[in-house]
Design an enzyme around this catalytic site. Structure first.
Site, short mmCIF file in Angstrom:
data_model
loop_
_atom_site.label_atom_id
_atom_site.label_comp_id
_atom_site.label_asym_id
_atom_site.label_seq_id
_atom_site.Cartn_x
_atom_site.Cartn_y
_atom_site.Cartn_z
N HIS A 172 3.09 10.86 1.03
CA HIS A 172 3.99 10.26 2.02
C HIS A 172 5.47 10.41 1.67
CE1 HIS A 172 0.49 8.48 3.94
NE2 HIS A 172 0.11 7.98 2.77
N GLU A 224 0.89 8.18 -3.42
CA GLU A 224 1.77 7.74 -2.34
C GLU A 224 3.03 8.60 -2.25
OE1 GLU A 224 1.18 5.34 0.04
OE2 GLU A 224 -0.83 5.51 -0.80
N HIS A 227 0.85 -1.19 0.00
CA HIS A 227 0.00 0.00 0.00
C HIS A 227 0.88 1.24 0.00
CE1 HIS A 227 -3.71 2.26 1.84
NE2 HIS A 227 -3.15 2.91 0.84
N PHE A 275 -2.10 5.95 -8.36
CA PHE A 275 -1.89 5.43 -7.02
C PHE A 275 -0.47 5.72 -6.55
CE2 PHE A 275 -1.12 1.26 -4.56
CZ PHE A 275 -1.47 1.84 -3.36
#
Length: 259
Positions: free
Chosen positions: A133, A129, A71, A125
């Site tokens: 992050h 990320e 993830h 996606f």
């Protein structure tokens, strides 16, 4: 000569102003304390799939993921909170083009949706990320390539799927397993306590945590496992049934197959 000097001063002022903005953004969110490698169980996540598209790995039929997938690698704080969108750095897929095979296999999107970006738009996606992050992972990472490469290496080195398989925890739509047994299997393998997240009684994610030098450590959310706020005492690792109704058993790969 004078005009050239003025131009240089103007460039310096613009650069200084931009640097000041970046510093201010970084100061608003302090440096993180540790990393959490969050792994998704596709058998749980893909059960919610209602529509298929080319980028959704749940829709790959026999090529759909058969193991935990990534993830993200998330910078977190010891108090349970986390930084996000620490500075503007638009995602550039070409920067990680040489990693694409590994990303498609081990870090695929399990959705047809386009996640929001830190800049107010929609993107991939991986872009989500990185912007949410990855930009907060300084001073450990300063670029996309090393962030994604290191995440892939951590995932392959800490093969949670194989650890559970070796302990007898396999995908099943009928079996329930003790949460404590699953946690113990990971503790014995990596000498740390993970964080386990569930959707009802099904394992949704398992998180393995690391110090900034990538030595394993306990996750903050693992410190009160007895409360079982997210997971019940007995949990499942469901198989995934594709949209066409043809059952596809999620088989646990060996360590050799995972590499």
């Amino acid at each position: 000569m004078a005009s050239r000097l003025c131009l240089l001063l103007l460039v310096a002022c613009i650069a200084g102003a931009f640097a000041g903005d970046v510093i201010e953004l970084n100061r608003s969110q302090r440096e993180f304390d540790y990393f959490a490698l969050s792994l998704q169980w596709p058998g749980t996540y893909c059960r919610g799939t209602r529509h298929c598209c080319s980028k959704n790995a749940c829709c790959r039929g026999s090529d759909a993921p058969t193991q935990f997938t990534i993830h993200g690698l998330w910078p977190d704080y010891n108090d349970g909170s986390w930084p996000s969108c620490c500075y503007r750095s638009d995602f550039k897929e070409k920067e990680i083009s040489t990693l694409m095979d590994g990303l498609e296999k081990y870090w695929p999107s399990l959705s047809c949706g386009s996640p929001s970006s830190c800049n107010g738009g929609k993107g991939s996606f991986w872009g989500h990320e990185w912007e949410k992050h990855g930009t907060c992972s300084s001073p450990v990472f300063h670029d996309e390539y090393n962030y994604f490469l290191t995440t892939l290496n951590l995932y392959l080195k800490h093969n949670v799927t194989d650890v559970l398989y070796q302990a007898g925890y396999v995908a099943s739509n009928s079996e329930k397993y003790p949460l404590g047994g699953i946690v113990t299997a990971i503790q014995n393998a990596f000498h740390i306590t993970p964080e386990v997240v569930c959707k009802r009684d099904a394992i949704d994610e398992i998180r393995i945590c690391f110090y900034k030098d990538f030595k394993p450590r306990d996750c903050v959310g693992s410190q009160d496992l007895t409360s079982r706020k997210s997971c019940p005492k007995y949990v499942s690792l469901p198989e995934y049934t594709p949209l066409d109704g043809e059952a596809m058993v999620l088989k646990m790969p060996t360590e050799r197959e995972a590499l």
